[in-house]
Write a protein that holds these residues in place. Structure first.
Motif, PDB file in Angstrom:
ATOM      1  N   ARG A  89     -14.844 -28.916  15.641  1.00 52.53           N
ATOM      2  CA  ARG A  89     -16.004 -29.384  15.533  1.00 52.53           C
ATOM      3  C   ARG A  89     -16.641 -29.798  14.215  1.00 52.53           C
ATOM      4  O   ARG A  89     -15.979 -29.145  13.346  1.00 52.53           O
ATOM      5  CB  ARG A  89     -17.080 -28.409  16.259  1.00 52.53           C
ATOM      6  CG  ARG A  89     -16.813 -28.352  17.784  1.00 52.53           C
ATOM      7  CD  ARG A  89     -18.166 -28.221  18.622  1.00 52.53           C
ATOM      8  NE  ARG A  89     -17.996 -27.953  19.906  1.00 52.53           N
ATOM      9  CZ  ARG A  89     -18.860 -27.136  20.462  1.00 52.53           C
ATOM     10  NH1 ARG A  89     -20.024 -27.116  19.999  1.00 52.53           N
ATOM     11  NH2 ARG A  89     -18.638 -27.131  21.793  1.00 52.53           N
ATOM     12  N   LEU A 103     -32.169 -21.902  16.023  1.00 52.37           N
ATOM     13  CA  LEU A 103     -30.932 -22.421  16.252  1.00 52.37           C
ATOM     14  C   LEU A 103     -30.434 -22.025  17.648  1.00 52.37           C
ATOM     15  O   LEU A 103     -29.984 -23.026  18.306  1.00 52.37           O
ATOM     16  CB  LEU A 103     -30.006 -22.221  14.940  1.00 52.37           C
ATOM     17  CG  LEU A 103     -30.556 -22.811  13.756  1.00 52.37           C
ATOM     18  CD1 LEU A 103     -29.519 -22.452  12.466  1.00 52.37           C
ATOM     19  CD2 LEU A 103     -30.408 -24.346  13.899  1.00 52.37           C
ATOM     20  N   GLU A 140     -23.718 -26.990  26.441  1.00 54.05           N
ATOM     21  CA  GLU A 140     -23.689 -25.479  25.565  1.00 54.05           C
ATOM     22  C   GLU A 140     -24.414 -24.093  26.156  1.00 54.05           C
ATOM     23  O   GLU A 140     -25.463 -24.586  26.883  1.00 54.05           O
ATOM     24  CB  GLU A 140     -24.526 -25.865  24.090  1.00 54.05           C
ATOM     25  CG  GLU A 140     -23.943 -27.000  23.479  1.00 54.05           C
ATOM     26  CD  GLU A 140     -22.574 -26.590  22.771  1.00 54.05           C
ATOM     27  OE1 GLU A 140     -21.986 -25.604  23.010  1.00 54.05           O
ATOM     28  OE2 GLU A 140     -21.991 -27.309  21.968  1.00 54.05           O
ATOM     29  N   ALA A 150     -32.197 -23.593  20.332  1.00 56.81           N
ATOM     30  CA  ALA A 150     -31.876 -25.027  20.521  1.00 56.81           C
ATOM     31  C   ALA A 150     -30.552 -25.239  20.943  1.00 56.81           C
ATOM     32  O   ALA A 150     -30.272 -26.135  21.863  1.00 56.81           O
ATOM     33  CB  ALA A 150     -32.101 -25.588  19.030  1.00 56.81           C
ATOM     34  N   LEU A 151     -29.574 -24.727  20.292  1.00 59.49           N
ATOM     35  CA  LEU A 151     -28.364 -24.551  21.254  1.00 59.49           C
ATOM     36  C   LEU A 151     -28.152 -24.391  22.607  1.00 59.49           C
ATOM     37  O   LEU A 151     -27.660 -25.333  23.470  1.00 59.49           O
ATOM     38  CB  LEU A 151     -27.369 -23.761  20.336  1.00 59.49           C
ATOM     39  CG  LEU A 151     -25.876 -23.701  20.756  1.00 59.49           C
ATOM     40  CD1 LEU A 151     -24.940 -25.217  20.442  1.00 59.49           C
ATOM     41  CD2 LEU A 151     -24.965 -22.641  20.186  1.00 59.49           C
ATOM     42  N   ASP A 201     -22.360 -29.172  13.287  1.00 59.45           N
ATOM     43  CA  ASP A 201     -22.453 -29.047  14.734  1.00 59.45           C
ATOM     44  C   ASP A 201     -23.521 -28.132  14.865  1.00 59.45           C
ATOM     45  O   ASP A 201     -23.153 -27.006  14.321  1.00 59.45           O
ATOM     46  CB  ASP A 201     -21.130 -28.888  15.290  1.00 59.45           C
ATOM     47  CG  ASP A 201     -21.410 -28.350  16.807  1.00 59.45           C
ATOM     48  OD1 ASP A 201     -21.184 -29.456  17.578  1.00 59.45           O
ATOM     49  OD2 ASP A 201     -21.476 -27.284  17.413  1.00 59.45           O
ATOM     50  N   LEU A 202     -24.336 -28.049  15.667  1.00 58.94           N
ATOM     51  CA  LEU A 202     -25.608 -27.105  15.956  1.00 58.94           C
ATOM     52  C   LEU A 202     -24.952 -25.961  16.504  1.00 58.94           C
ATOM     53  O   LEU A 202     -25.360 -24.655  15.815  1.00 58.94           O
ATOM     54  CB  LEU A 202     -26.282 -27.693  17.026  1.00 58.94           C
ATOM     55  CG  LEU A 202     -27.598 -26.570  17.355  1.00 58.94           C
ATOM     56  CD1 LEU A 202     -28.354 -26.223  16.391  1.00 58.94           C
ATOM     57  CD2 LEU A 202     -28.386 -27.019  18.545  1.00 58.94           C
ATOM     58  N   ARG A 203     -23.660 -25.448  17.005  1.00 58.07           N
ATOM     59  CA  ARG A 203     -23.102 -24.290  17.273  1.00 58.07           C
ATOM     60  C   ARG A 203     -22.434 -23.588  15.901  1.00 58.07           C
ATOM     61  O   ARG A 203     -22.644 -22.433  15.579  1.00 58.07           O
ATOM     62  CB  ARG A 203     -21.946 -24.444  18.352  1.00 58.07           C
ATOM     63  CG  ARG A 203     -21.178 -22.914  18.496  1.00 58.07           C
ATOM     64  CD  ARG A 203     -20.135 -22.913  19.599  1.00 58.07           C
ATOM     65  NE  ARG A 203     -21.041 -23.336  20.980  1.00 58.07           N
ATOM     66  CZ  ARG A 203     -21.600 -22.370  21.788  1.00 58.07           C
ATOM     67  NH1 ARG A 203     -21.601 -21.176  21.436  1.00 58.07           N
ATOM     68  NH2 ARG A 203     -22.216 -22.798  22.894  1.00 58.07           N
ATOM     69  N   ALA A 262     -30.395 -25.028  24.729  1.00 57.52           N
ATOM     70  CA  ALA A 262     -31.144 -25.935  25.418  1.00 57.52           C
ATOM     71  C   ALA A 262     -30.390 -27.298  25.277  1.00 57.52           C
ATOM     72  O   ALA A 262     -30.826 -28.390  25.886  1.00 57.52           O
ATOM     73  CB  ALA A 262     -32.758 -26.200  24.753  1.00 57.52           C
ATOM     74  N   THR A 263     -29.304 -27.348  24.578  1.00 57.61           N
ATOM     75  CA  THR A 263     -28.633 -28.423  24.580  1.00 57.61           C
ATOM     76  C   THR A 263     -27.527 -28.709  25.763  1.00 57.61           C
ATOM     77  O   THR A 263     -26.947 -27.524  26.046  1.00 57.61           O
ATOM     78  CB  THR A 263     -27.607 -28.464  23.187  1.00 57.61           C
ATOM     79  OG1 THR A 263     -28.439 -28.263  22.000  1.00 57.61           O
ATOM     80  CG2 THR A 263     -26.819 -29.653  23.212  1.00 57.61           C
ATOM     81  N   GLU A 264     -27.407 -29.880  26.390  1.00 56.72           N
ATOM     82  CA  GLU A 264     -26.866 -30.007  27.500  1.00 56.72           C
ATOM     83  C   GLU A 264     -25.243 -29.739  27.181  1.00 56.72           C
ATOM     84  O   GLU A 264     -24.684 -30.182  26.177  1.00 56.72           O
ATOM     85  CB  GLU A 264     -26.700 -31.571  27.984  1.00 56.72           C
ATOM     86  CG  GLU A 264     -26.029 -31.553  29.268  1.00 56.72           C
ATOM     87  CD  GLU A 264     -26.248 -32.958  29.686  1.00 56.72           C
ATOM     88  OE1 GLU A 264     -25.491 -33.584  30.757  1.00 56.72           O
ATOM     89  OE2 GLU A 264     -27.338 -33.686  29.528  1.00 56.72           O
ATOM     90  N   THR A 316     -25.331 -22.400  13.801  1.00 62.77           N
ATOM     91  CA  THR A 316     -25.982 -21.279  14.348  1.00 62.77           C
ATOM     92  C   THR A 316     -25.360 -20.176  13.836  1.00 62.77           C
ATOM     93  O   THR A 316     -25.883 -19.052  13.574  1.00 62.77           O
ATOM     94  CB  THR A 316     -26.076 -21.481  15.964  1.00 62.77           C
ATOM     95  OG1 THR A 316     -26.780 -22.622  16.470  1.00 62.77           O
ATOM     96  CG2 THR A 316     -26.620 -19.970  16.602  1.00 62.77           C
TER      97      THR A 316
END
Length: 190
Positions: A25, A140, A150, A143-144, A29-31, A146-148, A34
């Motif tokens: 990734r 974070l 994830e 938000a992660l 990337d948000l993950r 809430a990400t489709e 985080t």
């Protein structure tokens, strides 16, 4: 146990990194952001421990280990195909231990009469910094989650929420159980 024989691999030179599954990734990337912020929280706690008494130091040592568990949890996203090993996950017992530590520290604190400004002793100031970094990690993670596509476990989210509460209570403990807290005075400088 993790074995690190080689520190640089050159595999991230183009801006990607590997999750525990081997999936690559973007480092943006948000993950990745985080669990990188969880790592930042952990590093700040390491600085706090330089100023902590033995009781608080022991609690913070357990938390640092938990934060590596949390990083491993976040670096191993759930997928339809189960991994060949049992992934490390944050569990309810870790959240409950932090709650017990909060209760133990809070029992000795004087009641709050205002919001507390970050400061006082070096340990308290560093704990406030760790708390704010932890809150960013929590935002974070939310938000992660809430990400489709994830998934973040409820226990991981609970752990981050409790940890920021712990760090606040610990900051007051490090300020002579609240006696040396720096209190906010609304409108003081108008």
């Amino acid at each position: 146990m993790v074995t690190l024989n080689r520190i640089y691999t050159r595999t991230g030179d183009k801006g990607s990194t590997a999750l525990a599954s081997g999936e690559r990734r973007s480092k943006a990337d948000l993950r990745i952001e985080t669990y990188g912020t969880v790592d930042e929280t952990n590093a700040c706690i390491g600085l706090v421990r330089l100023h902590a008494d033995s009781r608080l130091d022991a609690m913070l040592g357990a938390i640092q280990n938990d934060l590596f568990d949390l990083g491993a949890d976040l670096a191993t996203p759930e997928s339809a195909e189960p991994p060949k090993y049992e992934p490390l996950r944050i569990v309810a017992a870790q959240v409950q231990r932090v709650e017990r530590d909060i209760d133990a520290l809070n029992a000795d604190l004087s009641p709050l009469k205002s919001f507390v400004l970050p400061g006082g002793s070096p340990a308290s100031a560093a704990l406030h910094l760790a708390r704010t970094i932890c809150r960013r990690a929590e935002r974070l993670a939310v938000a992660l989650a809430a990400t489709e596509g994830e998934i973040v476990s409820p226990e991981a989210l609970q752990y981050l929420n409790r940890l920021s509460d712990f760090l606040f209570v610990a900051s007051r403990t490090a300020n002579a159980n609240g006696a040396d807290d720096v209190l906010w005075v609304p409108g003081q400088n108008r």
